[in-house]
Design a protein around this motif. Structure first.
Motif, PDB file in Angstrom:
ATOM      1  N   LYS A 237     -28.426  10.279 -32.830  1.00  0.00           N
ATOM      2  CA  LYS A 237     -30.258  10.329 -32.053  1.00  0.00           C
ATOM      3  C   LYS A 237     -30.559  10.857 -30.918  1.00  0.00           C
ATOM      4  N   LEU A 238     -30.956  11.324 -29.947  1.00  0.00           N
ATOM      5  CA  LEU A 238     -31.497  11.992 -29.570  1.00  0.00           C
ATOM      6  C   LEU A 238     -33.329  11.743 -28.501  1.00  0.00           C
ATOM      7  N   ALA A 239     -33.243  10.635 -27.122  1.00  0.00           N
ATOM      8  CA  ALA A 239     -35.085  10.836 -27.788  1.00  0.00           C
ATOM      9  C   ALA A 239     -34.900  12.121 -26.705  1.00  0.00           C
ATOM     10  N   TYR A 240     -36.036  13.428 -27.085  1.00  0.00           N
ATOM     11  CA  TYR A 240     -36.066  14.798 -26.344  1.00  0.00           C
ATOM     12  C   TYR A 240     -37.489  14.716 -26.378  1.00  0.00           C
ATOM     13  N   LYS A 241     -38.084  14.899 -25.153  1.00  0.00           N
ATOM     14  CA  LYS A 241     -39.204  15.170 -25.375  1.00  0.00           C
ATOM     15  C   LYS A 241     -40.449  13.569 -25.552  1.00  0.00           C
ATOM     16  N   ASP A 242     -41.188  14.023 -25.770  1.00  0.00           N
ATOM     17  CA  ASP A 242     -42.468  12.918 -26.946  1.00  0.00           C
ATOM     18  C   ASP A 242     -41.932  12.308 -27.969  1.00  0.00           C
ATOM     19  N   GLY A 243     -40.524  12.609 -28.331  1.00  0.00           N
ATOM     20  CA  GLY A 243     -39.869  12.146 -29.329  1.00  0.00           C
ATOM     21  C   GLY A 243     -38.508  12.079 -30.025  1.00  0.00           C
ATOM     22  N   THR A 244     -38.013  12.089 -31.048  1.00  0.00           N
ATOM     23  CA  THR A 244     -36.421  12.037 -31.264  1.00  0.00           C
ATOM     24  C   THR A 244     -36.049  12.277 -32.523  1.00  0.00           C
ATOM     25  N   VAL A 245     -34.866  13.023 -32.224  1.00  0.00           N
ATOM     26  CA  VAL A 245     -34.454  14.107 -33.073  1.00  0.00           C
ATOM     27  C   VAL A 245     -32.696  13.460 -33.391  1.00  0.00           C
ATOM     28  N   ILE A 246     -32.597  13.803 -34.345  1.00  0.00           N
ATOM     29  CA  ILE A 246     -31.189  13.659 -34.711  1.00  0.00           C
ATOM     30  C   ILE A 246     -30.099  14.829 -34.758  1.00  0.00           C
ATOM     31  N   VAL A 247     -29.266  14.608 -34.358  1.00  0.00           N
ATOM     32  CA  VAL A 247     -28.212  15.973 -34.251  1.00  0.00           C
ATOM     33  C   VAL A 247     -27.021  15.702 -34.969  1.00  0.00           C
ATOM     34  N   THR A 248     -27.014  16.460 -35.401  1.00  0.00           N
ATOM     35  CA  THR A 248     -25.917  16.616 -37.088  1.00  0.00           C
ATOM     36  C   THR A 248     -24.827  17.392 -36.511  1.00  0.00           C
ATOM     37  N   LYS A 249     -25.049  18.492 -35.273  1.00  0.00           N
ATOM     38  CA  LYS A 249     -23.974  19.483 -34.681  1.00  0.00           C
ATOM     39  C   LYS A 249     -24.098  19.417 -33.215  1.00  0.00           C
ATOM     40  N   ALA A 250     -22.932  19.991 -33.014  1.00  0.00           N
ATOM     41  CA  ALA A 250     -23.191  19.940 -31.449  1.00  0.00           C
ATOM     42  C   ALA A 250     -21.478  20.461 -30.253  1.00  0.00           C
ATOM     43  N   HIS A 251     -21.476  21.171 -29.335  1.00  0.00           N
ATOM     44  CA  HIS A 251     -20.235  21.289 -29.058  1.00  0.00           C
ATOM     45  C   HIS A 251     -20.622  20.889 -27.672  1.00  0.00           C
ATOM     46  N   ILE A 252     -19.495  20.838 -26.454  1.00  0.00           N
ATOM     47  CA  ILE A 252     -19.411  20.304 -25.035  1.00  0.00           C
ATOM     48  C   ILE A 252     -19.197  21.590 -23.845  1.00  0.00           C
ATOM     49  N   VAL A 253     -20.806  21.614 -23.388  1.00  0.00           N
ATOM     50  CA  VAL A 253     -20.151  22.644 -22.089  1.00  0.00           C
ATOM     51  C   VAL A 253     -20.065  22.200 -20.906  1.00  0.00           C
ATOM     52  N   THR A 254     -18.570  22.956 -20.347  1.00  0.00           N
ATOM     53  CA  THR A 254     -18.218  22.644 -18.792  1.00  0.00           C
ATOM     54  C   THR A 254     -18.796  23.409 -17.492  1.00  0.00           C
ATOM     55  N   ASP A 255     -18.963  24.680 -18.000  1.00  0.00           N
ATOM     56  CA  ASP A 255     -20.182  25.449 -16.955  1.00  0.00           C
ATOM     57  C   ASP A 255     -20.898  25.070 -16.141  1.00  0.00           C
ATOM     58  N   ASP A 256     -21.984  26.651 -16.212  1.00  0.00           N
ATOM     59  CA  ASP A 256     -23.074  26.552 -15.498  1.00  0.00           C
ATOM     60  C   ASP A 256     -23.515  27.216 -16.334  1.00  0.00           C
ATOM     61  N   THR A 257     -23.145  27.504 -17.419  1.00  0.00           N
ATOM     62  CA  THR A 257     -24.086  28.557 -18.401  1.00  0.00           C
ATOM     63  C   THR A 257     -24.954  27.131 -19.409  1.00  0.00           C
ATOM     64  N   HIS A 258     -26.392  27.304 -19.694  1.00  0.00           N
ATOM     65  CA  HIS A 258     -27.096  26.132 -20.254  1.00  0.00           C
ATOM     66  C   HIS A 258     -27.173  27.071 -21.751  1.00  0.00           C
ATOM     67  N   GLU A 259     -27.138  27.225 -22.438  1.00  0.00           N
ATOM     68  CA  GLU A 259     -27.580  28.043 -23.866  1.00  0.00           C
ATOM     69  C   GLU A 259     -28.115  27.081 -24.195  1.00  0.00           C
ATOM     70  N   ASP A 260     -29.237  27.771 -24.919  1.00  0.00           N
ATOM     71  CA  ASP A 260     -30.410  27.064 -25.906  1.00  0.00           C
ATOM     72  C   ASP A 260     -30.659  25.267 -25.573  1.00  0.00           C
ATOM     73  N   PHE A 261     -30.351  24.727 -26.426  1.00  0.00           N
ATOM     74  CA  PHE A 261     -30.862  23.078 -26.104  1.00  0.00           C
ATOM     75  C   PHE A 261     -29.543  22.188 -25.555  1.00  0.00           C
ATOM     76  N   THR A 262     -29.469  22.452 -23.951  1.00  0.00           N
ATOM     77  CA  THR A 262     -28.752  21.919 -23.668  1.00  0.00           C
ATOM     78  C   THR A 262     -28.433  20.372 -23.065  1.00  0.00           C
ATOM     79  N   VAL A 263     -28.011  19.470 -23.251  1.00  0.00           N
ATOM     80  CA  VAL A 263     -28.578  18.108 -22.427  1.00  0.00           C
ATOM     81  C   VAL A 263     -27.384  18.012 -21.667  1.00  0.00           C
ATOM     82  N   ALA A 264     -27.020  17.573 -19.990  1.00  0.00           N
ATOM     83  CA  ALA A 264     -26.290  16.900 -19.190  1.00  0.00           C
ATOM     84  C   ALA A 264     -26.270  15.289 -19.741  1.00  0.00           C
ATOM     85  N   PHE A 265     -24.894  15.118 -19.224  1.00  0.00           N
ATOM     86  CA  PHE A 265     -23.948  14.136 -19.293  1.00  0.00           C
ATOM     87  C   PHE A 265     -24.180  14.031 -18.051  1.00  0.00           C
ATOM     88  N   LYS A 266     -23.401  12.223 -17.847  1.00  0.00           N
ATOM     89  CA  LYS A 266     -22.808  11.709 -16.704  1.00  0.00           C
ATOM     90  C   LYS A 266     -21.668  11.898 -15.929  1.00  0.00           C
TER      91      LYS A 266
END
Length: 302
Positions: A237-266
């Protein structure tokens, strides 16, 4: 006594157990009974649902026992006389009195390379830890969890893209094949188990509170592994804005390109959410979800 003349009592519950049970049936073994958990309520209607191994057993005309406590079936087990047990993903601790009723014991199919990942979540843990290999151990059950001596092990290489359901299916089939290959020699006494080597590493019961992603404390690599490991339970689960979504597929982005729904990590990298279940319960792409959010915000601005 030939290996086919030995009656087997099978312990199992979920989908991982099914391959082993079907393998035994197809190999011609006599299954005296299948022991499984009581039917459980599931879904919004809370209807009673039978464990998968019960459904398979009934189809093949095998008696099914669903005791609240295993001690309730001890006399029934003893009534078979010389009997061997096979266990695969049963989900309950087996008391010593039950173990002692079998000869040479209860053979357990465990989806890890013991003593690595003793416990209830070895498949999910292997994915979470980014392991490059896992496997199946055929072991002799003891009262201590997953601590018994091992008859055979087989390694399965991981490529880092597996989801938990995929790995469950693969290792279930592998365990079923290994069981049929080793069981005759175990029954005949030609294959003896060896004590587990090295220190044990434990895995733990998954809980719903493990589901929430914390981008401030996790790396994108850790988050992507969690998505694949927890896709069935407890989900990611991921808290997003005022709700929570269940993430079922995702991939890692290592450059500055932000595509679609992208979340930054530590660690400075990001995770693009490819597919999710929205708060409405609808499955959609990350892009469709953010487009819907942005459209709603635009409408509210006017």
């Amino acid at each position: 006594m030939t290996n086919m003349s030995k009656t087997i009592i099978f312990f199992g519950t979920d989908s991982f157990s099914v391959s082993a049970l079907i393998s035994l049936i197809e190999a011609g073994y006599e299954i005296g009974a299948v022991i499984t958990k009581p039917d459980s309520r599931s879904g919004r209607g809370q209807k009673l649902v039978a464990p998968l191994v019960k459904q398979v057993a009934i189809y093949h005309g095998i008696p099914v026992w669903q005791p609240a406590k295993l001690s309730e079936v001890l006399d029934q087990i003893k009534a078979f006389g010389d009997v061997i047990g096979v266990l695969s993903s049963f989900g309950k601790i087996i008391p010593q009195a039950i173990i002692d009723a079998f000869h040479p014991g209860i053979i357990n199919i465990h989806p890890s390379l013991l003593p690595l990942y003793r416990g209830p979540s070895p498949i999910e843990t292997a994915i979470l830890n980014g392991d490059t290999e896992t496997g199946v151990s055929i072991m002799k059950l003891t009262a201590e969890m997953d601590a018994g001596p091992v008859y055979a092990q087989e390694i399965y290489e991981l490529d880092g893209t597996e989801t938990a359901p995929e790995l469950y299916e693969t290792l279930s089939a592998l365990g079923g094949r290994m069981l049929i290959e080793t069981l005759p020699s175990i029954i005949e006494g030609n294959l003896l188990p060896s004590p587990q080597q090295n220190d044990a590493v434990y895995c733990y019961l998954l809980k719903k509170e493990n589901a929430l992603l914390n981008p401030a404390e996790m790396t994108a690599v850790q988050a992507e592994r969690q998505v694949r490991a927890y896709i069935q339970f407890p989900k990611t689960k991921l808290a997003y804005k005022d709700g929570t979504v269940i993430v079922t597929k995702a991939h890692i982005v290592t450059d500055d390109t932000h595509e679609d729904f992208t979340v930054a990590f530590k660690d400075g990298s990001s995770l693009t959410i490819d597919e999710l279940i929205a708060p409405s319960g609808k499955t959609m792409s990350g892009q469709a979800f953010t487009n819907g959010i942005n459209s709603t915000l635009s409408e509210q601005a006017y």
